[in-house]
Motif scaffolding. Structure first.
Motif, mmCIF file in Angstrom:
data_model
loop_
_atom_site.group_PDB
_atom_site.id
_atom_site.type_symbol
_atom_site.label_atom_id
_atom_site.label_comp_id
_atom_site.label_asym_id
_atom_site.label_seq_id
_atom_site.Cartn_x
_atom_site.Cartn_y
_atom_site.Cartn_z
ATOM 1 N N GLU A 85 -85.959 -11.845 -85.796
ATOM 2 C CA GLU A 85 -86.507 -13.870 -85.762
ATOM 3 C C GLU A 85 -88.369 -13.501 -85.704
ATOM 4 O O GLU A 85 -88.449 -14.444 -86.241
ATOM 5 C CB GLU A 85 -85.672 -14.102 -84.290
ATOM 6 N N LEU A 86 -88.468 -12.559 -84.782
ATOM 7 C CA LEU A 86 -90.055 -13.068 -85.184
ATOM 8 C C LEU A 86 -90.736 -12.169 -86.238
ATOM 9 O O LEU A 86 -91.645 -13.276 -86.928
ATOM 10 C CB LEU A 86 -90.487 -11.791 -83.596
ATOM 11 N N GLU A 89 -90.747 -15.461 -88.397
ATOM 12 C CA GLU A 89 -92.020 -16.683 -88.169
ATOM 13 C C GLU A 89 -93.186 -15.422 -88.664
ATOM 14 O O GLU A 89 -93.886 -16.723 -89.568
ATOM 15 C CB GLU A 89 -92.135 -16.731 -86.657
ATOM 16 N N ARG A 90 -93.463 -14.772 -89.251
ATOM 17 C CA ARG A 90 -94.814 -14.091 -88.894
ATOM 18 C C ARG A 90 -94.893 -14.462 -90.863
ATOM 19 O O ARG A 90 -95.583 -15.008 -90.966
ATOM 20 C CB ARG A 90 -94.814 -12.753 -88.517
ATOM 21 N N LEU A 174 -93.254 -19.197 -79.548
ATOM 22 C CA LEU A 174 -93.839 -18.195 -79.962
ATOM 23 C C LEU A 174 -93.419 -16.479 -78.206
ATOM 24 O O LEU A 174 -93.464 -15.491 -78.633
ATOM 25 C CB LEU A 174 -94.692 -18.199 -80.382
ATOM 26 N N LEU A 177 -90.143 -15.890 -78.560
ATOM 27 C CA LEU A 177 -89.611 -14.763 -79.653
ATOM 28 C C LEU A 177 -90.505 -13.119 -78.634
ATOM 29 O O LEU A 177 -90.122 -11.787 -79.519
ATOM 30 C CB LEU A 177 -90.510 -14.795 -80.573
ATOM 31 N N VAL A 178 -91.666 -13.288 -78.559
ATOM 32 C CA VAL A 178 -92.574 -11.692 -78.060
ATOM 33 C C VAL A 178 -92.139 -11.187 -77.179
ATOM 34 O O VAL A 178 -91.802 -9.472 -77.603
ATOM 35 C CB VAL A 178 -93.913 -12.331 -77.569
#
Length: 287
Positions: A85-86, A89-90, A174, A177-178
């Motif tokens: 997921e992260l 997004e990146r 965010l 997610l992190v």
């Protein structure tokens, strides 16, 4: 123990390759350095391969966010880079950088600046293209004297004449997610008012309640009163406080280790992280 937790390489908008960056960090007397390129982890492998003995690398990224129209950056440390997921997004953030930069070049041309996309792309090289690459081109053309002078309302600052918005994450999303990727989230230079609008203390309190781990306090863009205010706010909210150079090589006039993080704070960051772990150098390759 000297710890610098915010640096950039040619994987984004720095001028040192990842290998050069870790070598320069060791030469600067650092014990720990974090590589936090914008929206990407592409420099990590090269940095790890070149990591000198005696220097520890913290892997990370500086990820773009926006809250109520205010752009902000989140330093994500020691997360699992493969967490889907992260990672997705990146990739969205990275892929939006080229059309955004092209649009900014177009606006500058409309303002009479003889700037070309080819030159901006050449300056960026293999890195994730960003505003500092455009700013460098403006310095070359004599439009502004320094990279920092390009980040004004006249040119490419947030809301400036040639500014173009980009895909940016909600910072609350965010942080989630992190943390889900086993990382630690620290709000980068939250009081850097000369870069544009900043978020309120109430917003930082909301992020703290959502799981934010810390805020970057000792930074070249924070004056003494700002540092004092942020330190007090962090104490009230139970947030960690970091210090970092935000090194970009020759693109900015700041040295590695110009601002550093307390070893106890660094220890707490490593204790909270579960997605990745600091890597001690074993000699590395010279590049």
């Amino acid at each position: 123990m000297r710890i610098d937790l915010h640096t950039h390489s040619t994987a984004s908008d720095g001028t040192d390759t990842p290998a050069e960056l870790v070598r320069h960090a060791a030469e600067a007397g650092l014990d720990v350095v974090a590589l936090t390129d914008h929206d990407t982890t592409r420099g990590h492998a090269a940095a790890l391969a070149a990591l000198p003995e005696g220097l520890t690398l913290v892997t990370g990224a500086e990820i773009s966010c926006a809250l109520d129209g205010v752009s902000l950056h989140m330093l994500a440390y020691l997360f699992d880079p493969a967490e889907p997921e992260l990672l997705r997004e990146r990739e969205l953030l990275r892929d939006d950088r080229v059309p955004r930069a092209r649009a900014m070049v177009g606006k500058l041309q409309e303002l009479g600046v003889p700037l070309t996309w080819d030159r901006v792309a050449e300056i960026a090289g293999d890195g994730s293209v960003g505003r500092p690459h455009i700013a460098t081109a403006l310095v070359e053309l004599g439009v502004v004297p320094t990279v920092s002078d390009a980040f004004t309302a006249d040119w490419i600052a947030d809301g400036g004449r040639a500014h173009v918005t980009k895909h940016e994450l909600d910072p609350f999303t965010l942080v989630r997610l992190v943390k889900a990727a086993g990382g630690v989230a620290v709000f980068a230079h939250p009081g850097a008012a000369k870069r544009g609008r900043t978020v309120s203390d109430e917003a930082i309190a909301g992020l703290a309640a959502a799981g934010l781990d810390g805020i970057e306090v000792d930074h070249m863009d924070h004056d003494g009163p700002t540092r004092a205010r942020l330190s007090a706010l962090a104490a009230d909210l139970g947030l960690l406080t970091t210090g970092s150079s935000d090194y970009h090589g020759s693109r900015k006039d700041v040295a590695l280790g110009a601002y550093t993080t307390d070893p106890e704070i660094y220890g707490e960051i490593t204790r909270r992280a579960t997605g990745a772990f600091p890597v001690p150098g074993a000699g590395g390759i010279r590049a």
